[in-house]
Design a protein around this motif. Structure first.
Motif, PDB file in Angstrom:
ATOM      1  N   LYS A  40     -19.167 -23.928   0.956  1.00 48.28           N
ATOM      2  CA  LYS A  40     -19.656 -23.328   2.205  1.00 48.28           C
ATOM      3  C   LYS A  40     -20.271 -24.353   3.167  1.00 48.28           C
ATOM      4  O   LYS A  40     -20.966 -23.975   4.095  1.00 48.28           O
ATOM      5  CB  LYS A  40     -20.702 -22.216   1.951  1.00 48.28           C
ATOM      6  CG  LYS A  40     -20.300 -21.161   0.959  1.00 48.28           C
ATOM      7  CD  LYS A  40     -19.317 -20.192   1.585  1.00 48.28           C
ATOM      8  CE  LYS A  40     -18.573 -19.432   0.511  1.00 48.28           C
ATOM      9  NZ  LYS A  40     -17.166 -19.249   0.799  1.00 48.28           N
ATOM     10  N   LYS A  43     -16.206 -27.343   5.243  1.00 43.29           N
ATOM     11  CA  LYS A  43     -15.020 -28.193   5.151  1.00 43.29           C
ATOM     12  C   LYS A  43     -13.772 -27.505   5.703  1.00 43.29           C
ATOM     13  O   LYS A  43     -13.041 -28.072   6.523  1.00 43.29           O
ATOM     14  CB  LYS A  43     -14.784 -28.603   3.681  1.00 43.29           C
ATOM     15  CG  LYS A  43     -15.962 -29.310   3.038  1.00 43.29           C
ATOM     16  CD  LYS A  43     -15.688 -29.680   1.591  1.00 43.29           C
ATOM     17  CE  LYS A  43     -15.460 -28.488   0.668  1.00 43.29           C
ATOM     18  NZ  LYS A  43     -16.612 -27.599   0.487  1.00 43.29           N
ATOM     19  N   SER A  44     -13.558 -26.264   5.238  1.00 40.53           N
ATOM     20  CA  SER A  44     -12.353 -25.564   5.709  1.00 40.53           C
ATOM     21  C   SER A  44     -12.451 -25.237   7.189  1.00 40.53           C
ATOM     22  O   SER A  44     -11.434 -25.216   7.898  1.00 40.53           O
ATOM     23  CB  SER A  44     -12.132 -24.274   4.921  1.00 40.53           C
ATOM     24  OG  SER A  44     -11.929 -24.578   3.568  1.00 40.53           O
ATOM     25  N   THR A  45     -13.657 -24.980   7.648  1.00 44.05           N
ATOM     26  CA  THR A  45     -13.844 -24.705   9.077  1.00 44.05           C
ATOM     27  C   THR A  45     -13.466 -25.943   9.889  1.00 44.05           C
ATOM     28  O   THR A  45     -12.775 -25.839  10.908  1.00 44.05           O
ATOM     29  CB  THR A  45     -15.301 -24.304   9.342  1.00 44.05           C
ATOM     30  OG1 THR A  45     -15.650 -23.240   8.452  1.00 44.05           O
ATOM     31  CG2 THR A  45     -15.497 -23.837  10.772  1.00 44.05           C
TER      32      THR A  45
HETATM   33  N1  LIG Z   1     -13.315 -16.026   8.679  1.00 47.72           N
HETATM   34  C1  LIG Z   1     -14.642 -16.192   8.589  1.00 47.72           C
HETATM   35  N2  LIG Z   1     -15.468 -15.322   9.225  1.00 47.72           N
HETATM   36  C2  LIG Z   1     -16.806 -15.471   9.149  1.00 47.72           C
HETATM   37  N3  LIG Z   1     -17.421 -16.455   8.485  1.00 47.72           N
HETATM   38  C3  LIG Z   1     -16.668 -17.362   7.837  1.00 47.72           C
HETATM   39  C4  LIG Z   1     -15.240 -17.273   7.843  1.00 47.72           C
HETATM   40  N4  LIG Z   1     -14.746 -18.296   7.106  1.00 47.72           N
HETATM   41  C5  LIG Z   1     -15.815 -18.990   6.659  1.00 47.72           C
HETATM   42  N5  LIG Z   1     -16.985 -18.446   7.098  1.00 47.72           N
HETATM   43  C6  LIG Z   1     -18.349 -18.953   6.837  1.00 47.72           C
HETATM   44  O1  LIG Z   1     -18.464 -20.260   7.341  1.00 47.72           O
HETATM   45  C7  LIG Z   1     -19.194 -21.097   6.455  1.00 47.72           C
HETATM   46  C8  LIG Z   1     -18.390 -22.327   6.091  1.00 47.72           C
HETATM   47  O2  LIG Z   1     -17.272 -21.919   5.328  1.00 47.72           O
HETATM   48  P1  LIG Z   1     -16.075 -22.891   4.940  1.00 47.72           P
HETATM   49  O3  LIG Z   1     -15.010 -22.023   4.361  1.00 47.72           O
HETATM   50  O4  LIG Z   1     -15.737 -23.734   6.088  1.00 47.72           O
HETATM   51  O5  LIG Z   1     -16.736 -23.787   3.803  1.00 47.72           O
HETATM   52  P2  LIG Z   1     -16.036 -24.755   2.751  1.00 47.72           P
HETATM   53  O6  LIG Z   1     -16.835 -25.987   2.756  1.00 47.72           O
HETATM   54  O7  LIG Z   1     -14.592 -24.867   2.995  1.00 47.72           O
HETATM   55  O8  LIG Z   1     -16.319 -23.998   1.408  1.00 47.72           O
HETATM   56  P3  LIG Z   1     -15.463 -23.975   0.040  1.00 47.72           P
HETATM   57  O9  LIG Z   1     -15.854 -25.168  -0.744  1.00 47.72           O
HETATM   58  O10 LIG Z   1     -15.908 -22.710  -0.597  1.00 47.72           O
HETATM   59  O11 LIG Z   1     -14.027 -23.967   0.423  1.00 47.72           O
HETATM   60  C9  LIG Z   1     -19.589 -20.229   5.280  1.00 47.72           C
HETATM   61  O12 LIG Z   1     -20.885 -19.785   5.453  1.00 47.72           O
HETATM   62  C10 LIG Z   1     -18.623 -19.071   5.350  1.00 47.72           C
HETATM   63  O13 LIG Z   1     -19.192 -17.901   4.849  1.00 47.72           O
END
Ligand SMILES: Nc1ncnc2c1ncn2[C@@H]1O[C@H](COP(=O)(O)OP(=O)(O)OP(=O)(O)O)[C@@H](O)[C@H]1O
Ligand SMILES: [Mg+2]
Lengths: 272, 200, 255
Positions: A40, A43-45
């Motif tokens: 969270k 990264k994916s964002t």
């Molecule tokens: N489609 C969405 N709508 C609302 N909030 C989102 C959405 N996708 C992600 N988030 C929120 O944005 C934040 C960052 O999420 P993200 O998926 O970018 O993290 P990450 O580092 O890729 O995590 P992971 O290791 O679980 O893949 C988190 O708090 C998540 O709940």
């Protein structure tokens, strides 16, 4: 400069907190960048923002800019951006279009969409299937492949669009060890070909081995952006590769005072 | 879905990808009902959910494609009832837009309206194709009972169909409502075409 | 992998025919008995259908489809024979039940129509790959986005059926009661379907992202990997089919 991210911030519609805030960095042509961070951390964002899914697919509030090869992602449609920057996601199943009956046809999906003439299409399909070692599967149904094969197919589909930048979002996290191995062989090929690669990965041994630099995210902010040795040497909170841990325990730093992060650098230290 | 023009005929990729998934939900919903030996079909949960999530048009297209695909793969006759499925999707989508997914009472009423609409649309098809029969044992018993008393064909056919639809469609809408209410908020906005990315 | 289609691969002329011609045939063959509700004409449509199916070597597959509708056809004969509003001439008396001639004839017309629908649909369904039908339609101007939706349905349903099995096993092993009285079984429905819906929405979102980055929303002209088959003969066949329709309409007006 291949990628320029300038003061990027993003909050999803309905999300309480900003998923990204004040992110600024640049990537040069041909660099291999690892991206790390806890669950969270955004990264994916960040990956979505690099390929234009933010702001075109995910809606919310955005600040700052992302430039891909000079193009502002906010002004360029994804259908155009995807010929500059490709992305492979975690889940192999969900990247299969479902509209094509064979592996060979599956690769054509994106090429048909961009309106590539048929003869060039065939040329590109054969090239990428060969490159990622799935040419022998060309008549199989995409859903009948193993996870590793499917993920290489996903990579082939993206590469057929000839992007110069590839973003990989935990491409092996849902694969068995054999699949992980297969996919990393393909990632090595991207590096060999001189593509600009951004790899999100939890397995630090792979990150350390491939990356020129590592970008560390924490709670949506950029914590650190540096060489693997310095990242793993100066951030005690994150899990370092085993090689680093061993050399730290034995107190065997390299000449520059930093601990090694790859097997290749570790061997001479332990011998000597 | 509330707050946007329900009839804007422009779909984002999310809404389009929802259609095959909703057809799949119809299929699996029916599968589970038969595995559990329920006295219901529950074969349009996907259509109703699609309508609740993405509006009347997506609901209607889901219904249409659902029956065409059934016609092409399992049961050619079901293609004629594509019209009924379209009507179900449209009705559920419009009612959802009007806010009928707010509470149980409204959801129950939505079930009644959907059942009524389904019966109204199916009746002419039944009359045209099979002389008014419903193709279902219970519906046909009611049909036979009414027509045996020299009552009009239209009444017999409609009543037969309504008997079949009433319980099933109310149950279907309630099931869809329960699932809809349990979905994370991000899915309720993902299909909305009019959300824009703004600056902060 | 299980794919839900009734298509029987083959190399006959019917298999190679333009899918849209077969679609046109289907529409006309179904419409004619409605336009001209004459048993002889319905019979003719039916026989032509049988002939084409025999040519395509798929006749045996139709038997199965017809067997499934026997129950329904019997109820048509019973109900119409007993209660058809135009009934006047008793034909058969079984105990307390009287079957009338008019009703039985009406039942025959309806059943023939039903069988004719199944036969004509089989011509299209048994000899055409659904993906070929869809790509022909896209070439003729149906939106490629709609084309995508149609073709992916056929692949996604089997995927979801597999997921359904997994969920069923998982929930059972967690102690979900799927047998017993009606209340117990009703209560099991949501725990089974709910997770499937959520999971498939997550997949839908990921798939939508994957499509977007493969230029799904491109606005320019598209190209096709497969060359379109040369269907020149089908123009003539199309003309014959439409002529049959026109003749039926004329017959209807003058009779
Ligand atoms: N489609 C969405 N709508 C609302 N909030 C989102 C959405 N996708 C992600 N988030 C929120 O944005 C934040 C960052 O999420 P993200 O998926 O970018 O993290 P990450 O580092 O890729 O995590 P992971 O290791 O679980 O893949 C988190 O708090 C998540 O709940
Ligand atoms: Mg992630």
């Amino acid at each position: 400069m291949k990628i320029k991210v300038d003061n990027l911030g993003f909050r999803y519609t309905g999300g309480k907190e900003r998923a990204l805030e004040g992110i600024t960095f640049t990537v040069n042509q041909g660099e291999f960048i690892g991206i790390m961070g806890k669950n969270k951390s955004g990264k994916s964002t960040l990956a979505s923002a690099l390929v234009g899914l933010i702001p075109h697919f995910f809606k919310g509030a955005m600040r700052g800019n992302v430039y891909i090869d000079g193009l502002d992602t906010q002004e360029t449609p994804i259908a155009e951006l995807c010929q500059k920057v490709g992305i492979v996601f975690q889940n192999p199943f969900n990247q299969i279009s479902g509209a094509k009956l064979t592996v060979y046809e599956e690769v054509s999906f994106g090429l048909e969409n961009i309106g590539l003439p048929r003869n060039q299409m065939i040329e590109r399909i054969e090239e990428v299937l060969e490159l990622f070692g799935i040419a022998h599967l060309k008549d199989r149904n995409p859903f009948s492949l193993s996870g590793g094969q499917m993920q290489r197919l996903a990579l082939a589909c993206i590469m057929a669009l000839r992007p110069e930048i590839v973003v990989l979002d935990e491409p092996t996290s849902q694969l068995d060890p054999l699949g992980v191995e297969e996919v990393y062989k393909s990632i090595a090929k991207l590096k060999e070909k001189g593509l600009t690669v951004l790899l999100i990965e939890h397995k630090t041994e792979y990150l350390a081995e491939y990356s020129d630099k590592i970008l560390l995210l924490e709670n949506g902010k950029l914590k650190n952006y540096d060489t693997p040795e310095r990242i793993f040497g100066t951030n005690p909170g994150i899990q370092a590769p085993v090689y680093t841990q061993v050399c730290q325990a034995l107190n065997k730093p390299k000449e520059n005072g930093l601990y090694p992060v790859t097997l290749k650098d570790t061997i001479p230290l332990l011998k000597g | 879905m509330k707050g946007t023009n329900p009839f804007a005929f422009k779909f984002n990729t999310m809404a389009l990808v929802l259609i095959p998934v909703a057809v799949g939900i119809n299929y699996v919903g029916k599968l589970f009902a038969s595995v559990l030996k329920l006295p219901l079909w529950l074969d349009s949960v996907g259509t109703i959910l699609a309508a609740m999530l993405a509006g009347p048009w997506i609901g209607a297209i889901t219904g249409l494609i659902n029956n065409i695909i059934y016609g092409l793969t399992i049961d050619p006759g079901s293609a004629f009832y594509a019209i009924t499925s379209v009507a179900i999707g449209l009705t559920a989508g419009i009612l959802a837009y009007m806010g009928w997914t707010k509470n149980w009472t409204l959801a129950f009423l939505m079930g009644l309206v959907v059942a009524l609409v389904a019966a109204i649309v199916s009746t002419p098809i039944n009359i045209l194709l099979w002389g008014g029969q419903t193709g279902n044992i219970w519906g046909d018993l009611v049909f036979a009972a009414i027509i045996a008393r020299d009552l009009p064909l239209l009444l017999a056919s409609f009543t037969g169909e309504l008997v079949v639809d009433l319980i099933d469609k109310v149950a279907t809408v309630l099931v869809s409502y329960i699932i809809y209410r349990s979905l994370p908020k991000r899915f309720l906005i993902a299909f909305n075409n009019e959300n824009k990315t703004e600056k902060f | 992998m299980k794919v839900y289609t009734l298509y029987v691969p083959g190399k006959t002329y019917i298999h190679k025919m333009n899918p849209l011609t077969k679609l046109l045939y289907l529409a006309v063959a179904i419409a004619i008995p409605f336009i001209a509700p004459d048993p002889a004409i319905t019979m003719a449509c039916f026989l032509i259908g049988i002939f084409i199916l025999g040519w395509a070597k798929v006749l045996h597959r139709v038997i199965y489809l017809l067997a499934m509708s026997i129950l329904f056809i019997s109820t048509i004969f019973i109900i119409q024979g007993l209660y058809y509003p135009g009934n006047t001439t008793p034909y058969l008396i079984l105990g307390k039940l009287t079957f009338y001639k008019e009703g039985l004839i009406h039942a025959m017309v309806i059943s023939f129509r039903l069988v004719n629908i199944m036969i004509s649909a089989s011509v299209l369904v048994l000899t055409t790959r659904p993906s070929d039908l869809i790509s022909s339609a896209v070439r003729r101007g149906i939106s490629p986005r709609l084309g995508y939706v149609m073709s992916s349905v056929l692949q996604i349903i089997p995927q979801m059926a597999t997921t359904a099995d997994t969920i069923m096993d998982a929930q059972k092993s967690r102690g979900l009661e799927t047998e017993g009285n009606l209340k117990t079984r009703l209560k099991a429905y949501i725990p089974l379907l709910g997770p499937l819906v959520l999971g498939s929405l997550v997949s839908a979102q990921e798939r939508a992202m994957a499509l977007e980055v493969r230029a799904f929303n491109a606005t320019g002209k598209r190209t096709f990997l497969q060359n379109e088959e040369d269907y020149t003969v089908s123009k003539a066949i199309n003309a014959i089919i439409i002529l049959a329709l026109i003749l039926t309409i004329i017959w209807r007006i003058y009779s």
